[in-house]
Each structure stands twice: as structure tokens, then as C-alpha cells.
Write a protein that holds these residues in place. Structure first.
Motif, mmCIF file in Angstrom:
data_model
loop_
_atom_site.group_PDB
_atom_site.id
_atom_site.type_symbol
_atom_site.label_atom_id
_atom_site.label_comp_id
_atom_site.label_asym_id
_atom_site.label_seq_id
_atom_site.Cartn_x
_atom_site.Cartn_y
_atom_site.Cartn_z
ATOM 1 N N MET A 111 0.840 -1.176 0.000
ATOM 2 C CA MET A 111 0.000 0.000 0.000
ATOM 3 C C MET A 111 0.890 1.247 0.000
ATOM 4 S SD MET A 111 -2.609 1.416 2.940
ATOM 5 C CE MET A 111 -4.052 0.478 2.562
ATOM 6 N N ALA A 112 0.533 2.208 -0.800
ATOM 7 C CA ALA A 112 1.264 3.475 -0.847
ATOM 8 C C ALA A 112 0.967 4.275 0.420
ATOM 9 C CB ALA A 112 0.846 4.271 -2.084
ATOM 10 N N ASP A 113 1.924 5.096 0.832
ATOM 11 C CA ASP A 113 1.716 5.952 1.992
ATOM 12 C C ASP A 113 0.527 6.877 1.762
ATOM 13 O OD1 ASP A 113 3.841 4.873 3.402
ATOM 14 O OD2 ASP A 113 5.245 6.468 2.849
ATOM 15 N N ARG A 114 -0.224 7.110 2.836
ATOM 16 C CA ARG A 114 -1.348 8.039 2.794
ATOM 17 C C ARG A 114 -1.045 9.204 3.730
ATOM 18 N NH1 ARG A 114 -6.709 4.479 3.726
ATOM 19 N NH2 ARG A 114 -5.497 3.665 5.471
ATOM 20 N N TYR A 115 -1.491 10.392 3.330
ATOM 21 C CA TYR A 115 -1.208 11.604 4.087
ATOM 22 C C TYR A 115 -2.487 12.376 4.348
ATOM 23 C CZ TYR A 115 3.607 10.660 2.861
ATOM 24 O OH TYR A 115 4.847 10.064 2.731
ATOM 25 N N ILE A 116 -2.481 13.084 5.471
ATOM 26 C CA ILE A 116 -3.591 13.966 5.793
ATOM 27 C C ILE A 116 -3.063 15.349 6.151
ATOM 28 C CG2 ILE A 116 -5.101 12.095 6.559
ATOM 29 C CD1 ILE A 116 -4.614 13.146 9.438
ATOM 30 N N ASP A 117 -3.935 16.318 6.027
ATOM 31 C CA ASP A 117 -3.662 17.688 6.416
ATOM 32 C C ASP A 117 -4.386 17.934 7.734
ATOM 33 O OD1 ASP A 117 -2.739 20.499 5.384
ATOM 34 O OD2 ASP A 117 -4.769 20.780 6.155
ATOM 35 N N VAL A 118 -3.666 18.461 8.714
ATOM 36 C CA VAL A 118 -4.243 18.806 10.013
ATOM 37 C C VAL A 118 -4.105 20.312 10.151
ATOM 38 C CG1 VAL A 118 -4.137 18.436 12.505
ATOM 39 C CG2 VAL A 118 -3.480 16.588 10.944
ATOM 40 N N SER A 119 -5.213 20.998 10.459
ATOM 41 C CA SER A 119 -5.139 22.462 10.478
ATOM 42 C C SER A 119 -5.920 23.065 11.628
ATOM 43 C CB SER A 119 -5.655 23.035 9.154
ATOM 44 O OG SER A 119 -7.015 22.716 8.974
ATOM 45 N N ASP A 161 -0.242 3.173 8.604
ATOM 46 C CA ASP A 161 -1.011 1.994 8.196
ATOM 47 C C ASP A 161 -0.335 0.685 8.597
ATOM 48 O OD1 ASP A 161 -3.411 2.908 6.704
ATOM 49 O OD2 ASP A 161 -1.934 3.908 5.444
ATOM 50 N N ASP A 162 0.978 0.694 8.686
ATOM 51 C CA ASP A 162 1.703 -0.527 9.044
ATOM 52 C C ASP A 162 1.585 -0.856 10.533
ATOM 53 O OD1 ASP A 162 3.202 1.821 9.541
ATOM 54 O OD2 ASP A 162 5.097 0.718 9.507
ATOM 55 N N ARG A 163 1.294 0.130 11.369
ATOM 56 C CA ARG A 163 1.230 -0.079 12.814
ATOM 57 C C ARG A 163 -0.189 -0.038 13.377
ATOM 58 N NH1 ARG A 163 6.305 3.595 14.843
ATOM 59 N NH2 ARG A 163 7.843 2.646 13.457
ATOM 60 N N GLU A 219 -4.448 -0.754 19.034
ATOM 61 C CA GLU A 219 -3.267 -1.069 18.241
ATOM 62 C C GLU A 219 -2.280 0.095 18.322
ATOM 63 O OE1 GLU A 219 -4.690 -1.805 14.244
ATOM 64 O OE2 GLU A 219 -5.677 0.125 14.129
ATOM 65 N N ASN A 220 -1.007 -0.206 18.353
ATOM 66 C CA ASN A 220 0.060 0.793 18.448
ATOM 67 C C ASN A 220 -0.193 1.773 19.602
ATOM 68 O OD1 ASN A 220 2.568 1.738 17.527
ATOM 69 N ND2 ASN A 220 1.612 3.341 16.321
ATOM 70 N N PRO A 221 -0.410 1.241 20.816
ATOM 71 C CA PRO A 221 -0.774 2.106 21.938
ATOM 72 C C PRO A 221 0.419 2.849 22.539
ATOM 73 C CG PRO A 221 -0.600 -0.143 22.695
ATOM 74 C CD PRO A 221 -0.378 -0.170 21.198
ATOM 75 N N THR A 222 0.094 3.970 23.184
ATOM 76 C CA THR A 222 1.104 4.706 23.945
ATOM 77 C C THR A 222 0.434 5.442 25.101
ATOM 78 O OG1 THR A 222 2.981 6.231 23.819
ATOM 79 C CG2 THR A 222 0.982 6.882 22.652
ATOM 80 N N VAL A 223 1.211 5.696 26.137
ATOM 81 C CA VAL A 223 0.816 6.630 27.198
ATOM 82 C C VAL A 223 1.844 7.763 27.278
ATOM 83 C CG1 VAL A 223 -0.544 5.003 28.565
ATOM 84 C CG2 VAL A 223 1.919 5.256 29.017
ATOM 85 N N THR A 224 2.801 7.766 26.354
ATOM 86 C CA THR A 224 3.834 8.807 26.306
ATOM 87 C C THR A 224 4.013 9.304 24.876
ATOM 88 O OG1 THR A 224 5.542 7.104 26.108
ATOM 89 C CG2 THR A 224 5.098 7.957 28.335
ATOM 90 N N PRO A 225 3.012 9.970 24.304
ATOM 91 C CA PRO A 225 3.132 10.432 22.927
ATOM 92 C C PRO A 225 4.267 11.444 22.764
ATOM 93 C CG PRO A 225 1.054 11.136 23.900
ATOM 94 C CD PRO A 225 1.743 10.327 24.915
#
Length: 166
Positions: free
Chosen positions: A1-9, A23-25, A68-74
């Protein structure tokens, strides 16, 4: 799968950054968010997690993604997905008032951007709150971080956090 990108504003401030979906994680979470885009809502600055801005949305996935791919320290540039029951957020302590979708019995999705270091997802009411890391900012984080920090000092009223396909 090709990388996908989003814009956050931050809509009113006219600042944005670009993030790559992980997508891999976190494939299930990435798919759920991607399919729901575009999304935009009132921005909030975190009280507990520190260097975080987020928006709240009614549940949009057919089924809630697993942790999936959890964190408590982003880390700076992490995009995180949280799912809460409306009951968890409907107390006066959080200050959401009449925020759309925040009511007892309704799931609420929190899409967050962490813009600086030293974040810890520990909430005094419920304890550890792991988030799903589903994206990483690859461009524009410095400008976005300056504006996010200013939200903390100047206030977020009238500002929106938007997510759209890039």
C-alpha cells in the motif's frame, strides 16, 4: 500500500501540518479515520496530557478499533485516537458543556495532535489513558506547535481543528 497523508489544520489561524498515516502499525484505526474524513470540530487544549490539542467527534467507525500501536507517552507529531463513553466526559470537571456528542451513553472519539515533548496520558479521574498512535506529522510541525502553544495561553474559543485527506 502506498503511503497516505492527511492535512491537520487550525482553521481560523490558517496554520496546518501534514501527517503520514501509520497503516503498518495501526491499520484498523487508520482505515476508520481515513474513511470518515474530512472531520472538523472545536479545538480543545489538554488539561492533563500537557502539549496536546484535540477535537471531539461522534463515533464514526463501524466498530471501535482495538488498541493497536498504543502509547501513554506520545511524542511531538503523534496523532492519537481515543474512544470515551459520553459518561466519562460529561462531568463538569472537563468543561465541555454542550459540546456536540458529549452525553451519557454515547461514545465520543477524541482525535489529538501532540505538538511538544513530555506528555503523559495519566488522568486523575480514571488513571492511565492509552491512545492509539495512527499518524505522525512529517511537515509543518514547528509552525503548528507555535500556534498550539498560543491556544494554551490565548484560548481556543472560536478555533477549529480539522483533518482532511492531503
Amino acid at each position: 500500500m502506498a503511503d497516505r497523508y492527511i492535512d491537520v489544520s487550525l482553521s481560523e489561524r490558517g496554520v496546518h501540518c501534514t501527517a503520514r498515516l501509520l497503516d503498518d502499525r495501526a491499520p484498523i484505526t487508520c482505515g476508520a479515520v481515513w474513511d470518515a474524513l474530512p472531520l472538523s470540530g472545536d479545538v480543545y487544549h489538554a488539561k492533563y496530557a500537557r502539549n496536546e490539542v484535540y477535537a471531539l467527534f461522534p463515533a464514526f467507525a463501524p466498530a471501535e478499533p482495538p488498541l493497536e500501536n498504543p502509547t501513554v507517552t506520545p511524542v511531538p507529531g503523534d496523532l492519537c485516537y481515543f474512544s470515551f463513553s459520553g459518561t466519562q466526559l460529561a462531568t463538569r470537571a472537563y468543561g465541555y458543556g454542550d459540546a456536540p456528542g458529549v452525553r451519557a451513553g454515547a461514545p465520543v472519539i477524541d482525535l489529538a495532535l501532540f505538538y511538544e515533548r513530555n506528555n503523559l496520558l495519566l488522568n486523575g479521574d480514571v488513571g492511565w489513558v492509552p491512545g492509539i498512535v495512527w499518524g505522525q506529522v512529517v511537515e509543518g510541525l514547528d509552525a503548528m506547535a507555535r500556534e498550539c502553544n498560543d491556544l494554551w495561553r490565548a484560548g481556543a474559543l472560536g478555533e477549529s481543528l480539522a483533518f482532511r485527506r492531503a
